[in-house]
Write an enzyme that holds these catalytic residues in place. Structure first.
Site, PDB file in Angstrom:
ATOM      1  N   ILE A 108      22.638  98.841 -23.214  1.00 26.42           N
ATOM      2  CA  ILE A 108      22.302 100.116 -22.559  1.00 26.42           C
ATOM      3  C   ILE A 108      23.522 100.779 -21.908  1.00 26.42           C
ATOM      4  O   ILE A 108      23.566 102.004 -21.779  1.00 26.42           O
ATOM      5  CB  ILE A 108      21.138  99.919 -21.549  1.00 26.42           C
ATOM      6  CG1 ILE A 108      20.408 101.235 -21.335  1.00 26.42           C
ATOM      7  CG2 ILE A 108      21.620  99.328 -20.239  1.00 26.42           C
ATOM      8  CD1 ILE A 108      19.059 101.100 -20.656  1.00 26.42           C
TER       9      ILE A 108
ATOM     10  N   ASN B  67      16.842  95.189  -8.260  1.00 24.33           N
ATOM     11  CA  ASN B  67      15.995  94.479  -7.292  1.00 24.33           C
ATOM     12  C   ASN B  67      15.885  95.351  -6.044  1.00 24.33           C
ATOM     13  O   ASN B  67      16.550  96.390  -5.946  1.00 24.33           O
ATOM     14  CB  ASN B  67      16.554  93.081  -6.983  1.00 24.33           C
ATOM     15  CG  ASN B  67      17.967  93.172  -6.445  1.00 24.33           C
ATOM     16  OD1 ASN B  67      18.241  93.864  -5.463  1.00 24.33           O
ATOM     17  ND2 ASN B  67      18.900  92.502  -7.121  1.00 24.33           N
TER      18      ASN B  67
ATOM     19  N   GLY C  64      21.631  90.116 -15.273  1.00 21.19           N
ATOM     20  CA  GLY C  64      20.998  90.847 -16.371  1.00 21.19           C
ATOM     21  C   GLY C  64      21.552  92.239 -16.577  1.00 21.19           C
ATOM     22  O   GLY C  64      22.759  92.485 -16.458  1.00 21.19           O
TER      23      GLY C  64
ATOM     24  N   ASP D 123      21.184  94.796 -14.711  1.00 17.34           N
ATOM     25  CA  ASP D 123      21.701  95.297 -13.432  1.00 17.34           C
ATOM     26  C   ASP D 123      23.193  94.963 -13.307  1.00 17.34           C
ATOM     27  O   ASP D 123      24.034  95.844 -13.015  1.00 17.34           O
ATOM     28  CB  ASP D 123      20.885  94.627 -12.300  1.00 17.34           C
ATOM     29  CG  ASP D 123      21.065  95.292 -10.959  1.00 17.34           C
ATOM     30  OD1 ASP D 123      21.733  96.341 -10.907  1.00 17.34           O
ATOM     31  OD2 ASP D 123      20.540  94.755  -9.954  1.00 17.34           O
TER      32      ASP D 123
ATOM     33  N   GLY E  53      13.144  90.171 -18.205  1.00 18.73           N
ATOM     34  CA  GLY E  53      14.192  89.146 -18.198  1.00 18.73           C
ATOM     35  C   GLY E  53      13.943  88.187 -17.045  1.00 18.73           C
ATOM     36  O   GLY E  53      12.968  87.424 -17.042  1.00 18.73           O
TER      37      GLY E  53
ATOM     38  N   TYR F 106      12.635  88.563 -14.267  1.00 21.91           N
ATOM     39  CA  TYR F 106      11.332  88.702 -13.606  1.00 21.91           C
ATOM     40  C   TYR F 106      10.163  88.192 -14.452  1.00 21.91           C
ATOM     41  O   TYR F 106       9.009  88.249 -14.021  1.00 21.91           O
ATOM     42  CB  TYR F 106      11.097  90.147 -13.163  1.00 21.91           C
ATOM     43  CG  TYR F 106      11.873  90.517 -11.901  1.00 21.91           C
ATOM     44  CD1 TYR F 106      12.650  89.581 -11.229  1.00 21.91           C
ATOM     45  CD2 TYR F 106      11.814  91.808 -11.370  1.00 21.91           C
ATOM     46  CE1 TYR F 106      13.362  89.920 -10.078  1.00 21.91           C
ATOM     47  CE2 TYR F 106      12.510  92.144 -10.215  1.00 21.91           C
ATOM     48  CZ  TYR F 106      13.287  91.192  -9.577  1.00 21.91           C
ATOM     49  OH  TYR F 106      13.976  91.517  -8.430  1.00 21.91           O
TER      50      TYR F 106
HETATM   51  N1  AR6 Z   1      21.327  96.404 -22.277  1.00 21.95           N
HETATM   52  C1  AR6 Z   1      20.018  96.468 -22.543  1.00 21.95           C
HETATM   53  N2  AR6 Z   1      19.137  95.525 -22.174  1.00 21.95           N
HETATM   54  C2  AR6 Z   1      19.617  94.462 -21.485  1.00 21.95           C
HETATM   55  C3  AR6 Z   1      20.977  94.324 -21.165  1.00 21.95           C
HETATM   56  C4  AR6 Z   1      21.858  95.357 -21.584  1.00 21.95           C
HETATM   57  N3  AR6 Z   1      23.156  95.330 -21.340  1.00 21.95           N
HETATM   58  N4  AR6 Z   1      21.139  93.163 -20.490  1.00 21.95           N
HETATM   59  C5  AR6 Z   1      19.937  92.594 -20.392  1.00 21.95           C
HETATM   60  N5  AR6 Z   1      19.020  93.363 -21.007  1.00 21.95           N
HETATM   61  P1  AR6 Z   1      16.719  91.734 -16.521  1.00 21.95           P
HETATM   62  P2  AR6 Z   1      14.347  92.112 -14.851  1.00 21.95           P
HETATM   63  C6  AR6 Z   1      17.572  93.165 -21.153  1.00 21.95           C
HETATM   64  O1  AR6 Z   1      16.744  90.279 -16.176  1.00 21.95           O
HETATM   65  O2  AR6 Z   1      13.569  91.165 -15.662  1.00 21.95           O
HETATM   66  C7  AR6 Z   1      18.597  91.295 -12.001  1.00 21.95           C
HETATM   67  O3  AR6 Z   1      19.313  90.244 -11.439  1.00 21.95           O
HETATM   68  C8  AR6 Z   1      17.067  91.758 -21.077  1.00 21.95           C
HETATM   69  O4  AR6 Z   1      17.158  91.113 -22.345  1.00 21.95           O
HETATM   70  O5  AR6 Z   1      18.023  92.438 -16.496  1.00 21.95           O
HETATM   71  O6  AR6 Z   1      13.701  93.409 -14.475  1.00 21.95           O
HETATM   72  C9  AR6 Z   1      18.161  92.314 -10.970  1.00 21.95           C
HETATM   73  O7  AR6 Z   1      19.087  92.449  -9.915  1.00 21.95           O
HETATM   74  C10 AR6 Z   1      15.618  91.972 -20.669  1.00 21.95           C
HETATM   75  O8  AR6 Z   1      14.798  92.188 -21.803  1.00 21.95           O
HETATM   76  O9  AR6 Z   1      15.749  92.546 -15.510  1.00 21.95           O
HETATM   77  C11 AR6 Z   1      16.860  91.742 -10.492  1.00 21.95           C
HETATM   78  O10 AR6 Z   1      17.060  90.789  -9.483  1.00 21.95           O
HETATM   79  C12 AR6 Z   1      15.646  93.273 -19.867  1.00 21.95           C
HETATM   80  O11 AR6 Z   1      16.953  93.823 -20.064  1.00 21.95           O
HETATM   81  C13 AR6 Z   1      16.290  91.099 -11.715  1.00 21.95           C
HETATM   82  O12 AR6 Z   1      17.398  90.774 -12.547  1.00 21.95           O
HETATM   83  C14 AR6 Z   1      15.427  93.082 -18.376  1.00 21.95           C
HETATM   84  O13 AR6 Z   1      16.019  91.884 -17.934  1.00 21.95           O
HETATM   85  C15 AR6 Z   1      15.413  92.049 -12.484  1.00 21.95           C
HETATM   86  O14 AR6 Z   1      14.798  91.359 -13.540  1.00 21.95           O
END
Ligand code: AR6
Length: 364
Positions: free
Chosen positions: A10, A23, A31, A33, A118, A120
């Site tokens: 992204i 968060n 992730g 973020d 991810g 969460y």
């Molecule tokens: N581009 C697109 N999608 C992505 C990327 C990227 N570069 N990196 C990961 N994903 P997550 P959550 C996908 O864990 O579940 C953080 O620490 C990944 O495969 O990023 O909402 C925050 O600070 C997954 O399908 O977000 C919070 O504490 C999706 O993005 C917590 O994680 C979301 O995964 C939020 O958890």
């Protein structure tokens, strides 16, 4: 295509806004973020510190700094517990609120990751469904280009039952090109023979026509002078061909766009109901509407067939108007055939499946 699923990082999306799965502190994390903060640079964290955090389901906007987009919209998804703890409503709120902020800022293109899927722990197929449903609801009332960004293949899953049904259908119906090439030789020969014999009959007909023309002219000329011995002027022949062509062109069958508009009427739909259901944007639809001879791409023609809930025969008919056909040697076509013959006309469900099988998506 107003809603599109893409496989991408992204942080590389050059859209107006990308959405961050943050968060409640908004001070960065892992992730997506972590990736967004890293790519945007320290200035993003500085601005985030001024926002006083964000509640679950809400959204806040910042600049994008070193990212190729213009804005970052930060939203906080729910942590998935058991599926009965309001997770779906909260996740829906994330999409709704992010889109609302985007709308008030005049944003035209926006990219979402699969929020909560991810760290969460939201099951990926359900998270995708919430994303698609909330975005589709918004697009019914608003014009925007929305991307759902799926990071890697393994992070994308349609329901395993649907996947295996489609796989089975493909196994039963898909004809590999090699098999087709090997098995079709006889048929191909037959087709070429047919084509040749058709060309031959056409030539005979032309010769007959030419003869008739000269004979007809001959009758007139004979009664007038010795000029009768001269061959008919070439201009006369070409004029007669032109006349035939005009007649043929004037009698063409109903065109693709004419059939589309007729079917919309027959189904009692409004134009916008139809193009929204087809995942086609308004501008593209008005081009089709205003040009009787519009030649759509195959995925556009099929998107309308799905929106109109056409049967397989009617779909073939509509495709033919655009110069296409469904083929057993195209996985894309076989998957479409699977959905149509099972009476499943939800374009986003179909697109999710096409995506899972690495195929082009339906729409513009
Ligand atoms: N581009 C697109 N999608 C992505 C990327 C990227 N570069 N990196 C990961 N994903 P997550 P959550 C996908 O864990 O579940 C953080 O620490 C990944 O495969 O990023 O909402 C925050 O600070 C997954 O399908 O977000 C919070 O504490 C999706 O993005 C917590 O994680 C979301 O995964 C939020 O958890």
């Amino acid at each position: 295509m107003p809603l599109e699923i893409v496989r991408q990082d992204i942080t590389k999306m050059a859209v107006d806004a990308i959405v961050n799965a943050a968060n409640t502190t908004l001070l960065g994390g892992g992730g997506v973020d972590g990736a967004i903060h890293k790519a945007a640079g320290k200035e993003l964290l500085k601005e985030c510190k001024t926002l006083n955090g964000c509640k679950v389901g809400e959204a806040k906007i910042t600049g994008a700094y070193n990212l190729p987009c213009k804005y970052v919209i930060h939203t906080v998804g729910p942590v998935y517990k058991d599926g009965c703890s309001n997770e779906k409503q909260m996740l829906t709120e994330c999409y709704k609120n992010s889109l609302q902020i985007a709308k008030t800022r005049g944003i035209e293109t926006i990219a979402f990751p699969l929020i909560s899927s991810g760290a969460y722990g939201y099951p990926k197929d359900e998270a995708l469904k919430v994303a698609v449903d909330s975005i589709t609801d918004f697009l019914l009332e608003n014009d925007m280009y929305v991307y759902i960004v799926v990071f890697d293949k393994s992070s994308f899953k349609i329901s395993s039952e649907l996947f295996s049904d489609i796989q089975e259908y493909i196994d039963d119906n898909y004809v590999d090109d090699d098999i087709l090439n090997r098995g079709m030789t006889g048929e191909l020969e037959a087709i070429s023979f047919y084509a040749l014999s058709e060309a031959y009959s056409r030539r005979l007909l032309e010769e007959e026509t030419e003869k008739n023309i000269s004979e007809a002219e001959g009758e007139v000329l004979l009664s007038e002078s010795e000029l009768s011995k001269m061959p008919p002027p070439p201009l006369a022949a070409s004029m007669s061909v032109k006349f035939d062509l005009d007649e043929i062109v004037g009698n063409l069958d109903e065109s693709f766009s004419e059939m589309l508009l007729r079917k919309i009427d027959e189904n009692g739909m409004t134009d916008s109901e139809c193009y929204k259901k087809a995942n086609i944007d308004r501008k593209h639809f008005s081009k089709i509407r205003s040009n009787k001879n519009y030649k759509p791409k195959k995925q556009t023609a099929l998107a309308f067939a799905i929106a109109l809930e056409l049967s397989l025969d009617e779909t073939e008919d509509m495709l033919k108007k655009a110069g296409f056909a469904l083929s057993k040697s195209s996985k894309f076509d076989v998957i479409l055939e699977f959905f149509i013959s099972n009476g499943i006309y939800d374009i986003h469900e179909i697109n999710e499946a096409l995506f899972a099988f690495d195929q082009t998506l339906l729409g513009a």
